[in-house]
Design an enzyme around this catalytic site. Structure first.
Site, short mmCIF file in Angstrom:
data_model
loop_
_atom_site.label_atom_id
_atom_site.label_comp_id
_atom_site.label_asym_id
_atom_site.label_seq_id
_atom_site.Cartn_x
_atom_site.Cartn_y
_atom_site.Cartn_z
N LYS A 1 -24.59 45.91 40.99
CA LYS A 1 -25.19 46.95 42.01
C LYS A 1 -23.87 47.86 42.01
O LYS A 1 -24.05 48.95 42.14
CB LYS A 1 -25.17 46.47 43.17
CG LYS A 1 -26.64 45.71 43.49
CD LYS A 1 -26.96 45.28 44.93
CE LYS A 1 -28.16 44.44 44.84
NZ LYS A 1 -28.79 44.11 46.08
N SER B 1 -32.23 43.22 50.50
CA SER B 1 -30.98 43.71 50.37
C SER B 1 -30.96 45.34 50.79
O SER B 1 -29.51 45.53 50.64
CB SER B 1 -30.35 43.54 49.03
OG SER B 1 -31.17 44.33 47.79
#
Length: 363
Positions: A298, A253
């Protein structure tokens, strides 16, 4: 006779005792869930700790001129609390359910049955290495470098069309006469063929030859894809040497943020205008930004690290809407070019309010 006045516990006291006992029991009972929470944030323009405990540049470039940077281009991570050996207690889960920065997810979705924690960590480490190669390729492609990409066969799946036709270490250079520079490009060409035989040009032991493979149909979730049954990797021969130092972080990611960090390091000026910017998303050599997991965690991690803007994959927008922490502006992106365009607006003090978000059309 009133039992509470006689010195014996009343119903209310007994209910409290039972509740406390139940709470203690739940504290030790295993659960089929794990907790996702914001993990560490790393500035791709900054430093990281290597295996010897020394601070080194997170991105180091040899063989080309590099430039000073400012601000941050943060990659964000997610920490998982629990594993198959030790799952969170129900009490821990209750606390996590009340925390908007955390998520309670099924154990099997993070640690599949039959996969050990060590195997999962090894797989994530491999994905991280692959993402670094793809990010380097995407960045250098953007800057006009030759990446020397080669699509290489890892192995053929048993009982597939490729078995007995393609071999490990075959280099696929073309499909139906069209040059192949990435595994993604090859897969797309196979889909266009829609089941018709395809002719592959391969290098085997440095000798060129052609082989024919007929894809088979695969239907999953109502979606049809055409497969030849082969595992591929893309090897690169970069003109310059890019080293990314980031231990103890796995998965793909961080790819987009790696690519942006490499571009900023290799170009004059400040890509981010000196602002604190975070983001996430996978990336391939063509610059396509893909979805990731744990985006809500996140977002909170980025906000807590001081970011003002967050680059989020368009494919994750349904998870973003309604979950953006105060003080953070989320910008939707689907490609490296779109990310660079957004950074240009920010750096030039442009109309950041007009940048695409997950709540605007297309998100």
């Amino acid at each position: 006779m009133d039992r509470t006045r006689s010195g014996k516990p009343g119903l209310g006291v007994w209910a409290l005792i039972v509740a406390l006992v139940a709470l203690v029991v739940l504290t030790f009972l295993p659960s089929p869930y794990v907790i996702q929470r914001p993990g560490p944030v790393y500035d791709t323009l900054g430093t990281a700790t290597d295996k010897d405990g020394d601070e080194v540049p997170l991105i180091k470039v040899d063989g080309a001129e590099t430039f000073e940077t400012a601000g941050t281009l943060d990659l964000t991570t997610v920490q998982v609390v629990g594993n198959r050996e030790r799952t969170p207690s129900w009490f821990e889960l209750a606390l996590a359910w009340m925390d908007s920065s955390r998520a309670v997810v099924p154990l099997d979705s993070v640690f599949p049955e039959g996969v050990t924690t060590e195997q999962r960590d090894e797989r994530n480490a491999t994905l991280m290495i692959d993402s670094q190669h793809e990010a380097t390729a995407a960045a250098l492609n953007e800057l006009g470098y030759d990446t020397g990409a080669q699509v290489v066969v890892v192995d053929a799946v048993p009982d597939s069309p490729a078995q007995g036709v393609l071999e490990a270490d075959d280099v696929i250079t073309a499909i139906d006469g069209a040059p192949v520079a990435s595994a993604t490009q090859l897969r797309e060409a196979i889909q266009v063929a829609a089941g018709d035989p395809v002719t592959l040009t391969v290098l085997r032991d440095d000798e060129e030859q052609t082989v024919e493979v007929t894809p088979v149909e695969h239907v999953e979730g109502g979606v049809t894809t055409w497969l030849i049954g082969v595992t591929l990797r893309t090897d690169y021969d970069f003109e310059i040497d890019v080293t990314i130092q980031l231990d103890n972080v796995g998965g793909p990611s961080a790819g987009m943020m790696f690519a942006l960090g490499i571009i900023d390091t290799l170009t004059e000026g400040e890509l981010n205008g000196g602002e604190n910017i975070a983001g996430t998303g996978t990336i391939d050599a063509a610059g396509t930004v893909g979805p990731i997991g744990g985006i809500r965690q996140k977002l909170y991690g980025a906000r807590d690290a001081g970011a003002e803007f967050f680059l989020a994959p368009a494919a994750n927008c349904d998870e973003v809407v309604g979950h953006v922490p105060a003080g953070l502006q989320v910008i939707r992106t689907a490609t490296l070019d779109e990310s660079l365009a957004a950074l240009e607006v920010i750096a030039d003090d442009g109309d950041v309010a007009a940048l695409p978000t997950c709540e605007t059309a297309g998100g």
